[in-house]
Design a protein around this motif. Sequence first.
Motif, PDB file in Angstrom:
ATOM      1  N   ASN A  52     -37.023 -19.824  24.010  1.00  0.00           N
ATOM      2  CA  ASN A  52     -36.210 -21.040  24.058  1.00  0.00           C
ATOM      3  C   ASN A  52     -34.713 -20.747  24.004  1.00  0.00           C
ATOM      4  N   GLY A  53     -34.356 -19.468  24.121  1.00  0.00           N
ATOM      5  CA  GLY A  53     -32.951 -19.119  24.292  1.00  0.00           C
ATOM      6  C   GLY A  53     -32.209 -18.677  23.051  1.00  0.00           C
ATOM      7  N   PHE A  54     -32.902 -18.578  21.913  1.00  0.00           N
ATOM      8  CA  PHE A  54     -32.235 -18.192  20.662  1.00  0.00           C
ATOM      9  C   PHE A  54     -32.367 -16.683  20.466  1.00  0.00           C
ATOM     10  N   SER A  55     -31.425 -15.950  21.024  1.00  0.00           N
ATOM     11  CA  SER A  55     -31.423 -14.497  20.866  1.00  0.00           C
ATOM     12  C   SER A  55     -30.059 -14.069  20.347  1.00  0.00           C
ATOM     13  N   THR A  91     -26.595 -16.306  21.046  1.00  0.00           N
ATOM     14  CA  THR A  91     -26.055 -17.039  19.895  1.00  0.00           C
ATOM     15  C   THR A  91     -25.037 -16.243  19.083  1.00  0.00           C
ATOM     16  N   GLY A  92     -24.989 -14.926  19.288  1.00  0.00           N
ATOM     17  CA  GLY A  92     -24.026 -14.113  18.569  1.00  0.00           C
ATOM     18  C   GLY A  92     -24.473 -13.671  17.191  1.00  0.00           C
ATOM     19  N   CYS A  93     -25.726 -13.909  16.859  1.00  0.00           N
ATOM     20  CA  CYS A  93     -26.233 -13.438  15.565  1.00  0.00           C
ATOM     21  C   CYS A  93     -27.744 -13.223  15.657  1.00  0.00           C
ATOM     22  N   HIS A  94     -28.293 -12.602  14.617  1.00  0.00           N
ATOM     23  CA  HIS A  94     -29.716 -12.304  14.614  1.00  0.00           C
ATOM     24  C   HIS A  94     -30.539 -13.510  14.142  1.00  0.00           C
ATOM     25  N   VAL A  95     -31.809 -13.468  14.497  1.00  0.00           N
ATOM     26  CA  VAL A  95     -32.784 -14.468  14.060  1.00  0.00           C
ATOM     27  C   VAL A  95     -33.686 -13.831  13.006  1.00  0.00           C
ATOM     28  N   LEU A  96     -33.783 -14.447  11.851  1.00  0.00           N
ATOM     29  CA  LEU A  96     -34.677 -13.982  10.789  1.00  0.00           C
ATOM     30  C   LEU A  96     -35.685 -15.080  10.467  1.00  0.00           C
ATOM     31  N   ILE A  97     -36.971 -14.751  10.474  1.00  0.00           N
ATOM     32  CA  ILE A  97     -37.989 -15.700  10.028  1.00  0.00           C
ATOM     33  C   ILE A  97     -38.086 -15.538   8.518  1.00  0.00           C
ATOM     34  N   ASN A 121     -46.607 -17.236  12.824  1.00  0.00           N
ATOM     35  CA  ASN A 121     -46.279 -15.956  12.185  1.00  0.00           C
ATOM     36  C   ASN A 121     -44.959 -15.482  12.764  1.00  0.00           C
ATOM     37  N   ALA A 122     -44.340 -14.496  12.131  1.00  0.00           N
ATOM     38  CA  ALA A 122     -42.988 -14.107  12.520  1.00  0.00           C
ATOM     39  C   ALA A 122     -42.907 -13.572  13.944  1.00  0.00           C
ATOM     40  N   LEU A 123     -43.939 -12.852  14.393  1.00  0.00           N
ATOM     41  CA  LEU A 123     -43.888 -12.282  15.743  1.00  0.00           C
ATOM     42  C   LEU A 123     -43.955 -13.385  16.795  1.00  0.00           C
ATOM     43  N   ASP A 124     -44.924 -14.301  16.637  1.00  0.00           N
ATOM     44  CA  ASP A 124     -45.010 -15.434  17.566  1.00  0.00           C
ATOM     45  C   ASP A 124     -43.759 -16.304  17.473  1.00  0.00           C
ATOM     46  N   HIS A 125     -43.262 -16.460  16.254  1.00  0.00           N
ATOM     47  CA  HIS A 125     -42.088 -17.309  16.020  1.00  0.00           C
ATOM     48  C   HIS A 125     -40.869 -16.745  16.742  1.00  0.00           C
ATOM     49  N   LEU A 126     -40.674 -15.431  16.642  1.00  0.00           N
ATOM     50  CA  LEU A 126     -39.561 -14.791  17.341  1.00  0.00           C
ATOM     51  C   LEU A 126     -39.729 -14.888  18.853  1.00  0.00           C
ATOM     52  N   PRO A 162     -23.491 -14.534   9.555  1.00  0.00           N
ATOM     53  CA  PRO A 162     -24.485 -15.584   9.803  1.00  0.00           C
ATOM     54  C   PRO A 162     -25.790 -15.052  10.370  1.00  0.00           C
ATOM     55  N   PHE A 163     -26.865 -15.796  10.117  1.00  0.00           N
ATOM     56  CA  PHE A 163     -28.133 -15.558  10.801  1.00  0.00           C
ATOM     57  C   PHE A 163     -28.836 -16.897  10.979  1.00  0.00           C
ATOM     58  N   LEU A 164     -29.536 -17.035  12.102  1.00  0.00           N
ATOM     59  CA  LEU A 164     -30.341 -18.233  12.358  1.00  0.00           C
ATOM     60  C   LEU A 164     -31.709 -18.026  11.728  1.00  0.00           C
ATOM     61  N   THR A 165     -32.250 -19.092  11.157  1.00  0.00           N
ATOM     62  CA  THR A 165     -33.505 -18.908  10.425  1.00  0.00           C
ATOM     63  C   THR A 165     -34.374 -20.152  10.437  1.00  0.00           C
TER      64      THR A 165
END
Length: 368
Positions: free
Chosen positions: A102-105, A109-115, A91-96, A76-79
């Motif tokens: 806001n706590g989504f790391s 969460t146990g998975c990566h964040v992809l924009i 943009n992806a940097l500001d978005h990350l 899984p990945f959060l997106t």
Amino acid sequence: MEKSKVYYADMHVTMKENLQQKLSRLIKTAGMNQIDFKKKYAAIKIHFGEPGNLSYLRPNFAKTVVDIVKELGGKPFLTDCNTLYVGGRKNALDHLDSAYLNGFSPFSTGCHVLIADGLKGTDEALIPVEGGNYVKEAKIGQAIMDADVFISLNHFKGHELTGFGGALKNIGMGCGSRAGKMEMHSSGKPQVFQKKCIGCGVCTKICAHNAITVTEHKANINHLNCVGCGRCIGVCPTDAVQADWGESNEILNKKIAEYTWAVLKGRPHFHISLVIDVSPFCDCHSENDVPIVPNVGMFASFDPVALDAACADAVNSQPVMAGSILDKNSPGHHDHFTAVSPTTDWKVAIDYAVEMGLGTKDYELITI
């Protein structure tokens, strides 16, 4: 068409089952574990919340979904995709940064964040929309289309343009690249705000149609050549290039349904909506107002249309929260969403999604 099954759990807990455990039971009872996740990439589409807004879903709920996917052998990945407007997620940097703030790391969460649409919102897959009346080729964030399985995790709330934001809004608008969002929001073509333009010429390099020229250190768009792709919006370093926010709310809702069709077609998908902290407006705002109704509960279904219909009915059956915007606007209204945003009609997206074959608005509500 048969009624779609929508599963529901309230927000009450016991000493033996907290909210995360209850959400897990809801998701499994609704059948998400029937999907083959083994060694498959699973995109979990969520809204990370604009900095300053506190009504977005807690990361704990996302971790519950992530844990189930991993249990089933998935990757899984959060997106989410970058925003069209200027803010903390353009943009992806500001978005990350915003997601982590806001706590989504990966640690929480146990998975990566992809924009999904990349650094500047220009990484997109072009998906033909068969039978589309408004969109011929949807522009979807590439990482979302690269996934084998799609899951939407939605915060159900009001919305100033679509009446409410639920599964269809989170998928259709949320998965659009910056150019895709422009296509949904705009009835025209982008324009340059001259005071912001620094004449850097980046927009001229990205334009494939020779529609942009820079004279006297200012960019200008020739709308005769412009095809409205919106890529210039994504690359402008000063946000001088902006969309024409001129689309009617009715057509906006229909475009969202067509984009949702493009995202979901041809692969397994599942949808979860939490009807809690039901703010009057979108989580894209950098603030949130008093919830318009009390917390309702958690819903899950394979059918995003039935899910939205069930959530809308559930909200409309709730008492008005004292002191909210709805409390001030409610006299004479029978629909909470119309009372908050009178120019909207949320039924348009649902009815059009039915026409598109995305699902049915007739549902059987199953309480666990």
